[in-house]
Design a protein around this motif. Sequence first.
Motif, PDB file in Angstrom:
ATOM      1  N   PHE A  42       0.757  -1.179   0.016  1.00  0.00           N
ATOM      2  CA  PHE A  42       0.102  -0.067   0.153  1.00  0.00           C
ATOM      3  C   PHE A  42       0.869   1.233   0.065  1.00  0.00           C
ATOM      4  O   PHE A  42       0.556   2.301  -0.794  1.00  0.00           O
ATOM      5  CB  PHE A  42      -1.026  -0.082   1.200  1.00  0.00           C
ATOM      6  N   LEU A  43       1.876   1.175   0.883  1.00  0.00           N
ATOM      7  CA  LEU A  43       2.635   2.502   0.785  1.00  0.00           C
ATOM      8  C   LEU A  43       3.626   2.547  -0.262  1.00  0.00           C
ATOM      9  O   LEU A  43       3.629   3.635  -0.892  1.00  0.00           O
ATOM     10  CB  LEU A  43       3.943   2.199   1.923  1.00  0.00           C
ATOM     11  N   ILE A  44       4.108   1.456  -1.075  1.00  0.00           N
ATOM     12  CA  ILE A  44       4.690   1.705  -2.158  1.00  0.00           C
ATOM     13  C   ILE A  44       3.984   2.320  -3.583  1.00  0.00           C
ATOM     14  O   ILE A  44       4.126   3.081  -4.125  1.00  0.00           O
ATOM     15  CB  ILE A  44       5.325   0.326  -2.655  1.00  0.00           C
ATOM     16  N   GLU A  45       2.736   1.610  -3.537  1.00  0.00           N
ATOM     17  CA  GLU A  45       1.639   2.328  -4.615  1.00  0.00           C
ATOM     18  C   GLU A  45       1.385   3.510  -4.164  1.00  0.00           C
ATOM     19  O   GLU A  45       1.219   4.277  -5.273  1.00  0.00           O
ATOM     20  CB  GLU A  45       0.353   1.352  -4.188  1.00  0.00           C
ATOM     21  N   PHE A  46       1.154   3.998  -3.112  1.00  0.00           N
ATOM     22  CA  PHE A  46       0.859   5.335  -2.863  1.00  0.00           C
ATOM     23  C   PHE A  46       2.113   6.261  -3.363  1.00  0.00           C
ATOM     24  O   PHE A  46       1.905   7.333  -3.772  1.00  0.00           O
ATOM     25  CB  PHE A  46       0.891   5.502  -1.272  1.00  0.00           C
ATOM     26  N   LEU A  47       3.512   5.719  -2.842  1.00  0.00           N
ATOM     27  CA  LEU A  47       4.489   6.759  -3.066  1.00  0.00           C
ATOM     28  C   LEU A  47       4.540   6.799  -4.887  1.00  0.00           C
ATOM     29  O   LEU A  47       4.755   7.876  -5.396  1.00  0.00           O
ATOM     30  CB  LEU A  47       5.937   5.829  -2.750  1.00  0.00           C
ATOM     31  N   SER A  84       1.820   8.981  -5.702  1.00  0.00           N
ATOM     32  CA  SER A  84       1.981  10.543  -5.490  1.00  0.00           C
ATOM     33  C   SER A  84       2.975  11.015  -6.108  1.00  0.00           C
ATOM     34  O   SER A  84       3.170  12.291  -6.149  1.00  0.00           O
ATOM     35  CB  SER A  84       2.132  10.582  -3.985  1.00  0.00           C
ATOM     36  N   SER A  85       3.767  10.421  -6.857  1.00  0.00           N
ATOM     37  CA  SER A  85       4.986  10.877  -7.432  1.00  0.00           C
ATOM     38  C   SER A  85       4.606  11.595  -8.917  1.00  0.00           C
ATOM     39  O   SER A  85       5.238  12.452  -9.371  1.00  0.00           O
ATOM     40  CB  SER A  85       6.197   9.976  -7.988  1.00  0.00           C
ATOM     41  N   LEU A  86       3.184  11.259  -9.233  1.00  0.00           N
ATOM     42  CA  LEU A  86       2.667  12.030 -10.531  1.00  0.00           C
ATOM     43  C   LEU A  86       2.425  13.495 -10.113  1.00  0.00           C
ATOM     44  O   LEU A  86       2.503  14.295 -10.727  1.00  0.00           O
ATOM     45  CB  LEU A  86       1.212  11.281 -10.653  1.00  0.00           C
ATOM     46  N   ILE A  87       2.285  13.817  -8.641  1.00  0.00           N
ATOM     47  CA  ILE A  87       2.162  15.319  -8.427  1.00  0.00           C
ATOM     48  C   ILE A  87       3.438  15.879  -8.871  1.00  0.00           C
ATOM     49  O   ILE A  87       3.212  17.199  -8.947  1.00  0.00           O
ATOM     50  CB  ILE A  87       1.807  15.301  -6.855  1.00  0.00           C
ATOM     51  N   LEU A  94       1.119  12.076   2.432  1.00  0.00           N
ATOM     52  CA  LEU A  94       1.918  10.792   3.242  1.00  0.00           C
ATOM     53  C   LEU A  94       1.356  10.786   4.678  1.00  0.00           C
ATOM     54  O   LEU A  94       1.473   9.655   5.220  1.00  0.00           O
ATOM     55  CB  LEU A  94       3.544  11.291   3.145  1.00  0.00           C
ATOM     56  N   ALA A  95       0.662  11.881   5.446  1.00  0.00           N
ATOM     57  CA  ALA A  95       0.419  11.819   6.390  1.00  0.00           C
ATOM     58  C   ALA A  95      -1.043  11.069   6.573  1.00  0.00           C
ATOM     59  O   ALA A  95      -1.329  10.090   7.394  1.00  0.00           O
ATOM     60  CB  ALA A  95      -0.041  13.205   7.047  1.00  0.00           C
ATOM     61  N   ILE A  96      -1.734  11.244   5.525  1.00  0.00           N
ATOM     62  CA  ILE A  96      -2.917  10.317   5.223  1.00  0.00           C
ATOM     63  C   ILE A  96      -2.669   8.754   4.878  1.00  0.00           C
ATOM     64  O   ILE A  96      -3.273   7.990   5.724  1.00  0.00           O
ATOM     65  CB  ILE A  96      -4.050  11.115   3.994  1.00  0.00           C
ATOM     66  N   CYS A  97      -1.519   8.624   4.329  1.00  0.00           N
ATOM     67  CA  CYS A  97      -1.301   7.256   3.933  1.00  0.00           C
ATOM     68  C   CYS A  97      -0.719   6.480   5.266  1.00  0.00           C
ATOM     69  O   CYS A  97      -1.212   5.505   5.659  1.00  0.00           O
ATOM     70  CB  CYS A  97      -0.096   7.275   2.914  1.00  0.00           C
ATOM     71  N   CYS A  98      -0.102   7.156   6.024  1.00  0.00           N
ATOM     72  CA  CYS A  98       0.460   6.673   7.282  1.00  0.00           C
ATOM     73  C   CYS A  98      -0.734   6.445   8.362  1.00  0.00           C
ATOM     74  O   CYS A  98      -1.078   5.606   9.374  1.00  0.00           O
ATOM     75  CB  CYS A  98       1.314   7.841   8.247  1.00  0.00           C
ATOM     76  N   PHE A  99      -1.856   7.234   8.419  1.00  0.00           N
ATOM     77  CA  PHE A  99      -2.961   7.490   9.187  1.00  0.00           C
ATOM     78  C   PHE A  99      -3.735   6.018   8.798  1.00  0.00           C
ATOM     79  O   PHE A  99      -4.100   5.197   9.562  1.00  0.00           O
ATOM     80  CB  PHE A  99      -3.719   8.611   8.873  1.00  0.00           C
TER      81      PHE A  99
END
Length: 173
Positions: A23-28, A31-34, A52-57
């Motif tokens: 999940f964290l890798i997919e998020f990264l 989010s790199s698209l930003i 990143l804070a939302i992902c950690c939450f």
Amino acid sequence: MTTFESEYINFNQRLFTLRNLSFLIEFLIYSSLIIFFNLSKFYTIIIELFLLAICCFIIISRSKTNVDLITFQENRIILNGETFNTKWIKSIDIKETYIQIKSIGSRKGLRGAVFYLEIKNKNDNYIINSFETYSDEGIVEIFSEFKKFKDEKIIIDEKLIILRIQEKIEKCQ
């Protein structure tokens, strides 16, 4: 009195799983698209930190609670579990409780499917087997025991999921 016990998993084991890592890798990656939009470096950093804070939450809230012992007594369900690393015991009236049997599909087919129970009460919701600590047979037994204690019939949708679980047990073991 009927008791169902699973293996114990502490908070660190629940937090550092492959599911959370993926999940964290997919998020990264997403989010790199930003960065490609390149609004400005300041806004990009702020947005990245916020996401990143939302992902950690999400990861922490998904990993914080585990139920590892379920006991059926007369008209009550006693759940033993822990939130973070703090143990708790909840006693719930069966008549005021609703149970659902659900599954998470997999690209591996039936072999990779995960079956879990969702116990809902007017005050709380509990997910049983969110960390795959119960066996598939145990999930079916807990579900059947709950229905027996509550004097409810198993409806067609629930029977279909139970048949999928039994098919998984027969084919994959």
